[in-house]
Scaffold this active site. Structure first.
Site, PDB file in Angstrom:
ATOM      1  N   ARG A 229       0.855  -1.180   0.000  1.00 31.32           N
ATOM      2  CA  ARG A 229       0.000   0.000   0.000  1.00 31.32           C
ATOM      3  C   ARG A 229       0.897   1.238   0.000  1.00 31.32           C
ATOM      4  O   ARG A 229       1.963   1.243   0.628  1.00 31.32           O
ATOM      5  CB  ARG A 229      -0.913   0.024   1.240  1.00 31.32           C
ATOM      6  CG  ARG A 229      -2.072  -0.968   1.184  1.00 31.32           C
ATOM      7  CD  ARG A 229      -3.107  -0.613   0.113  1.00 31.32           C
ATOM      8  NE  ARG A 229      -4.211  -1.564   0.043  1.00 31.32           N
ATOM      9  CZ  ARG A 229      -4.290  -2.586  -0.819  1.00 31.32           C
ATOM     10  NH1 ARG A 229      -3.323  -2.797  -1.693  1.00 31.32           N
ATOM     11  NH2 ARG A 229      -5.341  -3.380  -0.820  1.00 31.32           N
ATOM     12  N   HIS A 277      -0.919   0.320  -9.795  1.00 31.45           N
ATOM     13  CA  HIS A 277      -1.621  -0.623  -8.907  1.00 31.45           C
ATOM     14  C   HIS A 277      -2.121  -1.850  -9.692  1.00 31.45           C
ATOM     15  O   HIS A 277      -3.318  -2.162  -9.693  1.00 31.45           O
ATOM     16  CB  HIS A 277      -2.788   0.060  -8.174  1.00 31.45           C
ATOM     17  CG  HIS A 277      -3.179  -0.674  -6.922  1.00 31.45           C
ATOM     18  ND1 HIS A 277      -3.651  -0.065  -5.801  1.00 31.45           N
ATOM     19  CD2 HIS A 277      -3.164  -1.999  -6.620  1.00 31.45           C
ATOM     20  CE1 HIS A 277      -3.920  -0.962  -4.865  1.00 31.45           C
ATOM     21  NE2 HIS A 277      -3.629  -2.157  -5.346  1.00 31.45           N
TER      22      HIS A 277
HETATM   23  P1  NDP Z   1      -1.610 -11.594   5.060  1.00 36.34           P
HETATM   24  O1  NDP Z   1      -2.507 -11.066   6.115  1.00 36.34           O
HETATM   25  O2  NDP Z   1      -1.723 -13.020   4.637  1.00 36.34           O
HETATM   26  O3  NDP Z   1      -0.084 -11.375   5.505  1.00 36.34           O
HETATM   27  C1  NDP Z   1       0.338 -10.250   6.191  1.00 36.34           C
HETATM   28  C2  NDP Z   1       1.760 -10.496   6.724  1.00 36.34           C
HETATM   29  O4  NDP Z   1       2.253  -9.275   7.293  1.00 36.34           O
HETATM   30  C3  NDP Z   1       1.825 -11.548   7.818  1.00 36.34           C
HETATM   31  O5  NDP Z   1       3.042 -12.268   7.674  1.00 36.34           O
HETATM   32  C4  NDP Z   1       1.864 -10.701   9.089  1.00 36.34           C
HETATM   33  O6  NDP Z   1       2.496 -11.323  10.162  1.00 36.34           O
HETATM   34  C5  NDP Z   1       2.695  -9.540   8.624  1.00 36.34           C
HETATM   35  N1  NDP Z   1       2.488  -8.354   9.462  1.00 36.34           N
HETATM   36  C6  NDP Z   1       1.334  -7.656   9.647  1.00 36.34           C
HETATM   37  N2  NDP Z   1       1.555  -6.626  10.476  1.00 36.34           N
HETATM   38  C7  NDP Z   1       2.853  -6.674  10.826  1.00 36.34           C
HETATM   39  C8  NDP Z   1       3.677  -5.888  11.677  1.00 36.34           C
HETATM   40  N3  NDP Z   1       3.193  -4.821  12.329  1.00 36.34           N
HETATM   41  N4  NDP Z   1       4.967  -6.243  11.809  1.00 36.34           N
HETATM   42  C9  NDP Z   1       5.469  -7.314  11.154  1.00 36.34           C
HETATM   43  N5  NDP Z   1       4.745  -8.099  10.325  1.00 36.34           N
HETATM   44  C10 NDP Z   1       3.454  -7.781  10.180  1.00 36.34           C
HETATM   45  O7  NDP Z   1      -1.745 -10.619   3.795  1.00 36.34           O
HETATM   46  P2  NDP Z   1      -1.510 -10.957   2.248  1.00 36.34           P
HETATM   47  O8  NDP Z   1      -0.176 -11.582   2.102  1.00 36.34           O
HETATM   48  O9  NDP Z   1      -2.675 -11.632   1.650  1.00 36.34           O
HETATM   49  O10 NDP Z   1      -1.524  -9.467   1.622  1.00 36.34           O
HETATM   50  C11 NDP Z   1      -0.569  -8.499   2.017  1.00 36.34           C
HETATM   51  C12 NDP Z   1      -0.932  -7.139   1.432  1.00 36.34           C
HETATM   52  O11 NDP Z   1      -0.619  -7.075   0.037  1.00 36.34           O
HETATM   53  C13 NDP Z   1      -2.413  -6.767   1.477  1.00 36.34           C
HETATM   54  O12 NDP Z   1      -2.787  -6.288   2.743  1.00 36.34           O
HETATM   55  C14 NDP Z   1      -2.516  -5.691   0.413  1.00 36.34           C
HETATM   56  O13 NDP Z   1      -2.352  -4.424   0.993  1.00 36.34           O
HETATM   57  C15 NDP Z   1      -1.344  -5.989  -0.526  1.00 36.34           C
HETATM   58  N6  NDP Z   1      -1.824  -6.350  -1.869  1.00 36.34           N
HETATM   59  C16 NDP Z   1      -1.494  -5.546  -2.936  1.00 36.34           C
HETATM   60  C17 NDP Z   1      -1.925  -5.858  -4.212  1.00 36.34           C
HETATM   61  C18 NDP Z   1      -1.504  -5.049  -5.397  1.00 36.34           C
HETATM   62  O14 NDP Z   1      -2.031  -5.230  -6.497  1.00 36.34           O
HETATM   63  N7  NDP Z   1      -0.545  -4.158  -5.270  1.00 36.34           N
HETATM   64  C19 NDP Z   1      -2.799  -7.028  -4.474  1.00 36.34           C
HETATM   65  C20 NDP Z   1      -3.010  -7.839  -3.282  1.00 36.34           C
HETATM   66  C21 NDP Z   1      -2.572  -7.487  -2.044  1.00 36.34           C
HETATM   67  P3  NDP Z   1       1.731 -12.475  11.043  1.00 36.34           P
HETATM   68  O15 NDP Z   1       1.484 -13.626  10.099  1.00 36.34           O
HETATM   69  O16 NDP Z   1       2.734 -12.820  12.061  1.00 36.34           O
HETATM   70  O17 NDP Z   1       0.465 -11.865  11.535  1.00 36.34           O
END
Ligand code: NDP
Length: 314
Positions: A229, A277
């Site tokens: 994002r 995007h």
């Molecule tokens: P998930 O919820 O599966 O994964 C999120 C990861 O981030 C987890 O490993 C989580 O850790 C980690 N995380 C969250 N908060 C923190 C923090 N404060 N510190 C450290 N690690 C953190 O999400 P997805 O993989 O499905 O998607 C990720 C993002 O990709 C989406 O939220 C979206 O914004 C973006 N996206 C962008 C797209 C584009 O076209 N550009 C398309 C699709 C998605 P834990 O597992 O330990 O909770």
């Protein structure tokens, strides 16, 4: 009973006809309704499939059982303090989208790993020059967020023999991918990442995480790829780190304000690659099947998955 398709931002991705076609095959008894003209009786709506609904709008449906996001991120919903209580918010896990995100990550990692941008620059000047070649085992790539998307990217980079590490809250079972957590862990993780890829959800904790301090911890000549994002990046800090020569390049798919305004300096910066995007689009043909599978689970009395933790914001 019915499902309401509610997207305020029309694009090919959100084309309701493609979604309706899959739902008609997967759940023929579920009526498919469309916001704003085809909502009908609000009491009929059991499921809402949404992207950026108006604040408080989902409270209008008294029999709502689940809110499904039309995308992997749920930051478009988290700003709404007026969401109905007790109704699960379900993130989209779409194999088609995960695949697209991993393609985006692999493409740019390979681009910088093999220095194809440098060759392009030489070619423009008619310059025949060979650069030293480094193997993937010697290329340190860092993935911020090892969830559905980051985990897939890390696994596939690892399969290509890259030296991959991740930064998460601390849990992962990806073989051969060391993980870092916490503030000190973040600094250590950055210090070893020649190419860093942000795939975190946008939450209060991760907003502005790629700032001057983070860039200073990256090694000189590092490349930043942000496909998560826009608000993860502090724009001015990124430009300063590129202009000072500390960072080699940045690839940005997402922006604090979208569409990226024509006058924004990112468009014309020589070290920044901009994509609109499109790192990956939701693929209705695969995504609708995931939502339909969740509705079938709910009908059997099982919870949908993955449910967003409203406190964590993702
Ligand atoms: P998930 O919820 O599966 O994964 C999120 C990861 O981030 C987890 O490993 C989580 O850790 C980690 N995380 C969250 N908060 C923190 C923090 N404060 N510190 C450290 N690690 C953190 O999400 P997805 O993989 O499905 O998607 C990720 C993002 O990709 C989406 O939220 C979206 O914004 C973006 N996206 C962008 C797209 C584009 O076209 N550009 C398309 C699709 C998605 P834990 O597992 O330990 O909770």
């Amino acid at each position: 009973m019915a499902l309401l398709f509610y997207s305020r931002f029309s694009s090919v991705t959100d084309d309701p006809r493609r979604w309706r076609k899959v739902f008609a095959a997967e759940l023929p008894d579920l009526e498919f309704r469309m916001w704003p003209d085809g909502v009908g009786d609000a009491k009929d709506i059991e499921y809402a499939l949404v992207w950026g609904p108006k604040r408080g709008a989902l409270k209008a449906f008294p029999n709502l059982k689940a809110i499904f996001s039309l995308g992997a991120g749920v930051d478009h919903l988290m700003g709404d303090m007026d969401l109905p209580d007790g109704v699960p918010i379900v993130r989209l896990v779409d194999p088609g989208m995960t695949q697209g995100m991993t393609e985006y990550v692999l493409y740019w990692v390979l681009h910088y790993h093999r220095r194809f941008g440098d060759y392009r620059r030489y070619a423009r000047k008619g310059k025949w020059k060979k650069l030293p070649q480094v193997g993937p085992k010697q290329r340190r790539v860092g993935i911020m967020g090892l969830g559905v998307i980051g985990g897939d990217s890390a696994k596939k980079l690892k399969a290509l023999d890259f030296d991959v590490a991740g930064w998460t809250r601390g849990h992962t079972n990806l073989p051969g991918v060391p993980t870092f957590d916490g503030k000190q862990g973040f600094e250590d993780f950055l210090a070893r990442s020649e190419i860093v890829v942000c795939l975190l959800p946008l939450t209060p904790e991760t907003t502005g995480i790629l700032d001057a301090e983070a860039f200073a911890h990256l090694p000189k000549g590092a490349v930043v790829i942000n496909a998560a994002r826009g608000a993860h990046v502090v724009d001015d800090d990124l430009i300063a780190a590129l202009d000072s020569g500390h960072l080699k390049a940045a690839v940005l798919d997402v922006f604090a304000s979208e569409p990226l305004p024509p006058e924004h300096p990112f468009w014309r910066h020589p070290k920044i690659k901009v994509t609109p995007h499109v790192a990956s689009l939701t693929v209705p043909e695969t995504a609708a099947k995931s939502v339909a599978a969740n509705i079938r689970r709910m009908r059997k009395g099982q919870p949908p998955e993955p449910i967003v933790d409203r406190n964590k914001g993702y």
